[in-house]
Design a protein around this motif. Structure first.
Motif, PDB file in Angstrom:
ATOM      1  N   LEU B 130       0.841  -1.210   0.000  1.00 49.20           N
ATOM      2  CA  LEU B 130       0.000   0.000   0.000  1.00 49.20           C
ATOM      3  C   LEU B 130       0.871   1.252   0.000  1.00 49.20           C
ATOM      4  CD1 LEU B 130      -2.880  -0.689   2.567  1.00 49.20           C
ATOM      5  CD2 LEU B 130      -3.116  -0.230   0.137  1.00 49.20           C
ATOM      6  N   LEU B 131       1.909   1.221   0.833  1.00 49.50           N
ATOM      7  CA  LEU B 131       2.791   2.400   0.920  1.00 49.50           C
ATOM      8  C   LEU B 131       3.493   2.664  -0.403  1.00 49.50           C
ATOM      9  CD1 LEU B 131       4.207   1.694   4.472  1.00 49.50           C
ATOM     10  CD2 LEU B 131       2.955   3.752   3.824  1.00 49.50           C
ATOM     11  N   THR B 132       3.935   1.574  -1.073  1.00 50.72           N
ATOM     12  CA  THR B 132       4.618   1.772  -2.358  1.00 50.72           C
ATOM     13  C   THR B 132       3.635   2.232  -3.437  1.00 50.72           C
ATOM     14  OG1 THR B 132       4.342  -0.518  -3.107  1.00 50.72           O
ATOM     15  CG2 THR B 132       6.339  -0.021  -1.854  1.00 50.72           C
ATOM     16  N   LEU B 133       2.336   2.069  -3.171  1.00 54.11           N
ATOM     17  CA  LEU B 133       1.321   2.551  -4.116  1.00 54.11           C
ATOM     18  C   LEU B 133       0.788   3.920  -3.671  1.00 54.11           C
ATOM     19  CD1 LEU B 133      -0.439  -0.886  -4.581  1.00 54.11           C
ATOM     20  CD2 LEU B 133       0.759   0.358  -6.372  1.00 54.11           C
ATOM     21  N   SER B 134       1.612   4.626  -2.894  1.00 51.64           N
ATOM     22  CA  SER B 134       1.283   5.986  -2.436  1.00 51.64           C
ATOM     23  C   SER B 134      -0.031   6.042  -1.666  1.00 51.64           C
ATOM     24  CB  SER B 134       1.216   6.964  -3.614  1.00 51.64           C
ATOM     25  OG  SER B 134       2.385   6.911  -4.374  1.00 51.64           O
TER      26      SER B 134
END
Lengths: 241, 257
Positions: B130-134
């Motif tokens: 989720l974090l890498t998908l902003s």
């Protein structure tokens, strides 16, 4: 350019990274190799900002990394890390669903699935219905969906049979070349190194032990690198039990 | 000295956990009012927490209301006060049993589910994804669930109260010989607006606790299957205790005379 200088990170009081220095140029495909527990995943998580380093600096194009960095990256996780509750196309188009309308995001997702060799009929399936190889492909499609500038690959061939591993390696090479992106891969699979890398860095004991172009691996004299490439139990690297 | 050190370590660990939970609550509240908002995730949570909880809430309330009527009748006959069954069933269900039972059922069904789902996401790197998908996990996972539970729980409690009273009504009229019309009249006459408001407020607070605790334990899960199990167990226990404690303080606040 991604520049890492003097990176330190300890987990549970145990030092994992002990001064990592590494530069990855724009459009370069850098493969970081190292044994299990060498700290490859910790290094990639520090670069991404998923872990906070204890010391050292990470700069992107000579500026400190900001939150906006996430907008420019794609990531293929070792286990896929697809969202179980969403169908395949929503996984692939996750980032796009915030900006584009649903139909447009779905179209882009199906295009990206085709780019990794998957047919549109799997778009409405759920991750639990896919095989290991398909999960990797969907993960790859998700990583490239928003046209990133940098893509990170965490053990892209782990858990796959040799043929599927070869297919994934070829796909990664092709995607990286087509998109002209910077690629950072961590792996202990030598076939991935040969297929994907422009530059190879070996992480051992918390530091970059060896770094150089892929072509120089065969002639390198570093005993640690030689032992790792040959997969020999005889050498300076001791297995950790 | 070893015993003293162990007690000290336990107290410090408890204070640290309290601090982490307080920060988590503040973080959640701050994300509730800041965009972006994930409407689809909120809608899914409303259905999961609200709609799919209706059968368990209804059945629990129905049997409890019926049993309550039997108990009040049996107790009341000892001093010729069996006529108070409608009033006591109504006040008992609306003020206490309705909100608390629904809260505990939600802790069992929803808190456990939220904790297990988020913990599994944590150990399979879906939170990192989720974090890498902003996408901020608090916004995408915690806020929709907490908001949905807080908003839908008063409705579930209202349904539970009503079905609980219905259970008492069925038992009283079919088994204990009460007159149906006078039973309903006594119930309506005896309940006050304050009783109903307290019930709905308790529902909202219990919903907030149930979802928040589930998210907190899920987000804090350790690696592996044992981490998921530990998070789920801890979440249900903590949510149940917090709901009962909150019930005491809310009862004190509403009805302390």
């Amino acid at each position: 350019m991604i520049k890492i200088a003097g990176l330190h990170k300890a987990l549970g009081g145990k030092p994992v990274l002990q001064g990592v220095d590494l530069q990855i140029g724009k459009g370069e495909s850098c493969v970081i190799i190292g044994g299990s527990g060498a700290g490859k995943s910790v290094l990639i998580k520090c670069i991404l900002g998923l872990m906070t380093p204890d010391g050292g600096t990470i700069t992107i194009n000579d500026a400190p990394r900001t939150r906006d960095f996430m907008d420019d990256i794609g990531m293929l996780f070792q286990g896929g890390a697809l969202f179980d509750s969403l169908p395949v196309w929503q996984n692939v188009g996750f980032k796009l669903l915030r900006g584009a309308d649903k139909a447009q995001a779905r179209d882009i997702a199906i295009t990206k699935l085709a780019q990794v060799g998957l047919t549109p009929d799997i778009a409405d399936r759920y991750p639990s219905e896919l095989s290991g190889g398909m999960l990797k492909r969907v993960g790859l499609a998700r990583a490239i969906a928003a046209d990133p500038k940098v893509i990170f690959f965490d053990e892209p061939t782990t858990g796959l049979d040799p043929i599927m591993a070869g297919v994934i390696n070829d796909l990664i090479r092709q995607v990286v070349a087509d998109l002209g992106v910077t690629a950072v891969t961590i792996t202990h699979d030598i076939s991935s190194v040969h297929a994907i890398a422009d530059k190879v860095a070996m992480l051992h004991d918390g530091v970059i032990r060896w770094i150089g172009p892929k072509a120089e691996i065969a002639t390198a004299t570093d005993p640690y690198l030689k032992q790792f490439i040959l997969g020999s139990s005889d050498g300076p690297i001791r297995s950790r039990w | 000295m070893t015993l003293l050190a162990a007690i000290g370590a336990a107290v410090l660990a408890w204070i640290a956990a309290l601090g982490r939970f307080t920060i988590f609550v503040a973080d959640t509240l701050s994300h509730i009012i800041r965009p972006p908002f994930y409407g689809a995730a909120f809608g899914r949570s409303l259905i999961q927490i609200g709609y799919f909880s209706l059968p368990v809430v209804g059945l629990t309330a129905l049997f409890t209301g019926g049993a309550l009527a039997l108990q009040i009748y049996a107790g009341g006959t000892r001093f010729s006060a069996e006529a108070v069954v409608p009033q006591i069933v109504a006040i008992g269900m609306v003020r206490e049993l309705g909100p608390v039972l629904v809260g505990l059922m939600i802790a069992a069904r929803v808190t456990s589910s939220i904790a297990a789902e988020i913990a599994t996401m944590k150990v399979t790197e879906q939170i990192d994804a989720l974090l890498t998908l902003s996408t901020h996990p608090m916004k995408y996972l915690t806020v929709p669930r907490v908001l949905a539970a807080t908003l839908v729980m008063p409705i579930l409690v209202a349904v539970g109260d009503t079905i609980g009273i219905l259970g008492g009504y069925i038992v009283s009229t079919q088994r204990l010989g009460f007159n149906a019309a006078s039973y309903i009249q006594n119930t309506v006459d005896f309940l006050e607006v304050k009783d109903i408001i307290s019930s709905l407020v308790k529902g909202a607070v219990f919903g907030f606790i149930a979802a928040l605790v589930g998210c907190y334990y899920g987000m804090g899960a350790d690696r592996g299957a044992i981490g998921v199990g530990r998070a789920t167990k801890g979440a249900v226990v903590a949510a149940s205790v917090l709901i009962l404690a909150a019930n005491f303080f809310l009862t004190e606040a509403f009805f302390n005379t």
